[in-house]
Design a protein around this motif. Structure first.
Motif, mmCIF file in Angstrom:
data_model
loop_
_atom_site.group_PDB
_atom_site.id
_atom_site.type_symbol
_atom_site.label_atom_id
_atom_site.label_comp_id
_atom_site.label_asym_id
_atom_site.label_seq_id
_atom_site.Cartn_x
_atom_site.Cartn_y
_atom_site.Cartn_z
ATOM 1 N N VAL A 6 27.945 33.265 7.894
ATOM 2 C CA VAL A 6 29.271 33.087 8.508
ATOM 3 C C VAL A 6 29.133 32.939 9.866
ATOM 4 N N LEU A 7 30.047 33.398 10.789
ATOM 5 C CA LEU A 7 29.167 32.354 10.322
ATOM 6 C C LEU A 7 28.693 31.537 11.503
ATOM 7 N N THR A 8 29.520 30.915 12.213
ATOM 8 C CA THR A 8 29.030 29.924 13.134
ATOM 9 C C THR A 8 29.790 29.954 14.432
ATOM 10 N N THR A 9 29.596 28.925 15.217
ATOM 11 C CA THR A 9 30.196 28.896 16.542
ATOM 12 C C THR A 9 31.647 28.440 16.493
ATOM 13 N N THR A 92 32.714 40.215 6.156
ATOM 14 C CA THR A 92 31.908 41.055 7.043
ATOM 15 C C THR A 92 31.092 40.223 8.014
ATOM 16 N N ALA A 93 30.597 39.080 7.568
ATOM 17 C CA ALA A 93 29.841 38.209 8.463
ATOM 18 C C ALA A 93 30.726 37.694 9.594
ATOM 19 N N LEU A 94 31.952 37.298 9.251
ATOM 20 C CA LEU A 94 32.883 36.851 10.288
ATOM 21 C C LEU A 94 33.296 38.007 11.197
ATOM 22 N N ASP A 95 33.388 39.205 10.630
ATOM 23 C CA ASP A 95 33.707 40.368 11.457
ATOM 24 C C ASP A 95 32.591 40.620 12.463
ATOM 25 N N LYS A 99 33.004 40.619 16.462
ATOM 26 C CA LYS A 99 32.521 41.700 17.320
ATOM 27 C C LYS A 99 31.609 41.165 18.419
ATOM 28 N N SER A 100 30.724 40.230 18.064
ATOM 29 C CA SER A 100 29.801 39.673 19.061
ATOM 30 C C SER A 100 30.559 38.942 20.157
ATOM 31 N N ARG A 101 31.569 38.198 19.775
ATOM 32 C CA ARG A 101 32.373 37.480 20.769
ATOM 33 C C ARG A 101 33.130 38.459 21.661
ATOM 34 N N ALA A 499 43.579 34.787 14.401
ATOM 35 C CA ALA A 499 42.652 33.721 14.808
ATOM 36 C C ALA A 499 41.304 33.835 14.111
ATOM 37 N N ALA A 500 40.808 35.047 13.927
ATOM 38 C CA ALA A 500 39.433 35.233 13.458
ATOM 39 C C ALA A 500 39.203 34.763 12.032
ATOM 40 N N ILE A 501 40.260 34.621 11.226
ATOM 41 C CA ILE A 501 40.058 34.128 9.861
ATOM 42 C C ILE A 501 40.118 32.607 9.799
ATOM 43 N N LEU A 502 40.560 31.979 10.876
ATOM 44 C CA LEU A 502 40.740 30.520 10.872
ATOM 45 C C LEU A 502 39.470 29.819 11.331
#
Length: 687
Positions: A6-9, A92-95, A99-101, A499-502
């Motif tokens: 998940v994932l990506t930029t 969880t991967a997107l979470d 968190k990193s962002r 936003a984070a799920i889109l």
């Protein structure tokens, strides 16, 4: 309020369309200049060739036997659950990405003494300072608890605990009145348990008996760490007290009934029904000065108040003591933090290793100073073009749901008209709020991690209670933009997508539309259809809890939902432990209806799509999009807890909802005798 999911930029705004070079303008009578247009390469999706990870499939599994394994089996085999996770998958991967962002933003701010979010983050990170202070920051509160000399003061102390974010016997909050949604009302529900559910206290299941013993040992350890004598006996008394509370509790299935949990009464009437606890003092201390309250589980309140009235004062104080130590463990010395994680993280959820401190610091700051973090997050990580593309998908799926309503063969015309009016009145919220709360009066102090958490909890409770007597604030959100989730709120008649799920795998503007509609389109449909599930359907166009269906409509609807309950009751994710079809009914209806509406929206938007990509036709790609978002592996303890408490079915069973959908059969041609195969007359069809 109902939540679904998940994932990506980050998706770039320019990624929404391919562009071409523009020929220079022609002027005067010069001969035209020959220009060769060179199209830029089409932007690639973040995942695979068309938005789906083909390599993660297990094609040795027949789709009709286990569609989840067919779509995700190899991913499941090669993807370990990280040591700091109780489960791992797309959410969880997107979470982790979120968190990193957020960490990037907070790291940039933590050196600025004038940045509230930077100070909150840096102070939580400073474990050395927390360790050096020991229990001194929390000691005044612990002393106040231990100093309570009579039961007459217990209700006020419990209210102060609730304000501090410490679990009290009853939860109280302010929200729109379900039957008069134009005004706010004080509402209260059962609480008082240190474990996730009444079953953890009452069940004879060997695993739960083992966890019950571990809970008692945990309470004893926390008391010992705090320097309290006779810890073992006091821990046993707390567990015995909470077991009595658990016996009074309603089940989760009972507590999800919107009609049964709406019981408006005066505080004086509640006091008469439930002597043994001073509710008037409790609500007054919270700042909720109102004569009326909506009680979720009135018979549980009667039973719980009786238990509290009979309990020794020492046990009531000890329960608040250990609940405070657990609630603030993250900002107390490491021994408390680790012990609290050992029980709640490892014993209850199976997680071997606690998250790194920075991740927990991000979580704390994102909750404590939520709006300030949110503003910075969306400014950097949520471009307007993504919001616009999501808006279009929401419109398309909403229109498809309207067509579904029009074509129902079981609903009366007068009810259809009201359902259409309700749909037309929806408020979709995409990405982030259009206004923010003013958190300027929240004090965040350098070097005071405990105080920052305490004041943030108190601010949130005070902000909530201050809604009483004010106009309904429809602009408010109940999730931050950094949250990988979505929800439907029937009282507000709204659907909300942070936003984070889109982002992939849920949504990628460069992915094949069939995959997008099977993923985020189905999530959108899921949230829309929550307003028409077995509980959401009870709310009318104004968000009022009222009976607006004909009796015949209700009968036909409940015949269909009963079949869905039976279908999910049969699933057994762990030996001897089945999915609870009644507990998960609302989410299962929303999955079924959401996929149905999303498919209709897709075929309406792309009526001529017959292309084959990597060997997959449109129906196949659509349902692969759905299956991919449910990639998730669980540790056994976590799955057990979810089966007992979660209104959502496990991810594998959520993917199986396709067995009720005709287009899935058209795409995959499952055969009679395969596990998921249902004859047409056996397929559950609701919306």
């Amino acid at each position: 309020m109902r939540r679904s999911f998940v994932l990506t930029t980050l998706l770039a705004a320019s990624a929404l369309s391919a562009c071409a070079t523009t020929p220079p303008p022609q002027t005067g009578n010069a001969d035209p200049i020959a220009v060769t247009e060179t199209a830029a390469p089409a932007p690639k999706p973040e995942i695979g060739d068309f938005g789906f990870d083909v390599a993660g499939m297990d094609r040795s599994v027949k789709p009709g036997d286990n569609f989840y394994k067919y779509a995700n089996g190899t991913w499941e085999k090669i993807t370990p659950i990280p040591a700091d996770k109780s489960n791992y998958g797309m959410f969880t991967a997107l979470d982790d990405l979120s968190k990193s962002r957020t960490r990037e933003l907070l790291d940039a701010a933590k050196g600025d003494p004038n940045s509230k979010i930077g100070v909150a983050y840096a102070t939580y990170l400073d474990q050395a300072a927390i360790e050096a202070k020991g229990l001194a920051p929390i000691q005044p509160w612990l002393t106040e608890i231990k100093g309570l000399s009579s039961k007459a003061g217990y209700a006020a102390l419990a209210a102060k605990a609730s304000q501090a974010g410490v679990g009290a016997p009853f939860s109280a909050y302010v929200g729109p009145d379900d039957k008069t949604p134009t005004v706010y009302a004080l509402q209260t529900s059962q609480g008082g348990l240190g474990m996730p559910d009444r079953d953890y206290y009452l069940s004879t299941d060997a695993k739960l008996v083992e966890q019950r013993k571990a809970y008692q040992a945990h309470l004893a350890k926390m008391l010992t760490l705090a320097g309290e004598p006779n810890a073992a006996a006091r821990a046993a008394a707390i567990v015995a007290f909470e077991t009595q509370i658990a016996r009074a509790h309603w089940t989760r299935i009972e507590s999800r009934d919107a009609n049964k949990t709406y019981n408006k009464m005066t505080v004086a009437d509640l006091q008469r029904r439930a002597p043994g606890f001073d509710f008037a003092t409790y609500f007054r201390t919270l700042g909720a000065n109102t004569p009326d309250v909506i009680v979720a589980q009135p018979t549980a309140f009667t039973g719980m108040a009786k238990v509290i009235g009979a309990a020794p004062l020492a046990v009531l104080k000890d329960q608040l003591l250990v609940r405070s130590l657990d609630g603030f463990a993250g900002v107390l010395p490491q021994a408390f933090d680790q012990e609290s994680f050992t029980f709640y993280g490892t014993v209850l959820s199976g997680t071997p290793q606690q998250e790194e401190r920075w991740k927990r610091a991000v979580d704390f700051t994102s909750e404590a100073v939520a709006d300030d973090v949110s503003k910075a997050y969306v400014a950097k990580f949520f471009p307007p073009a993504t919001k616009a593309a999501a808006d279009e998908l929401v419109r398309n799926v909403t229109e498809a749901m309207g067509r579904r309503i029009d074509n129902l063969d079981w609903m009366a015309p007068e009810t259809k008209a009201k359902a259409r009016a309700k749909l037309a009145a929806f408020t979709p919220k995409i990405g982030y709020p259009d206004r923010w709360r003013d958190m300027s009066d929240l004090t965040i102090t350098p070097g005071d991690a405990f105080g920052n958490m305490l004041r943030a909890n108190q601010w949130q409770q005070r902000y909530n209670v201050q809604h009483l007597g004010k106009p309904i604030q429809k602009w408010e959100w109940f999730m931050t933009p950094m949250t990988v989730n979505a929800y439907a709120n029937p009282v507000m008649n709204e659907i909300v997508f942070p936003a984070a799920i889109l982002q992939p795998p849920f949504f990628d503007p460069n992915a094949d539309p069939a995959v997008n509609y099977g993923a985020i389109g189905a999530v959108i449909g899921h949230e829309i259809s929550h307003h028409f599930d077995d509980q959401g359907r009870k709310y009318d166009v104004n968000g009022s809890l009222t009976d607006w269906w004909t009796p015949q409509d209700v009968k036909r609807f409940e015949e269909r939902t009963a079949a869905l309950v039976k279908q999910y009751d049969a699933y057994e994710p762990l030996p001897g432990l089945h999915v609870k079809g009644e507990l998960t009914l609302g989410e299962n209806i929303a999955d079924l209806a959401g996929l149905t509406a999303a498919w209709d929206a897709y075929t309406h938007a792309y009526p001529n799509d017959q292309k084959v990509i990597d060997g997959f036709g449109p129906e196949q790609r659509f349902y692969l999009g759905w299956a991919q978002v449910w990639r998730r592996s669980y540790r056994e303890a976590n799955l057990r807890q979810r089966l007992l408490t979660d209104p959502h079915s496990p991810s594998e069973q959520r993917a199986w909802v396709v067995r009720n959908l005709d287009p899935w059969y058209q795409g995959y041609k499952p055969a009679a005798g395969e596990y998921l195969f249902l004859a047409p007359e056996q397929r559950v069809r609701i919306w």
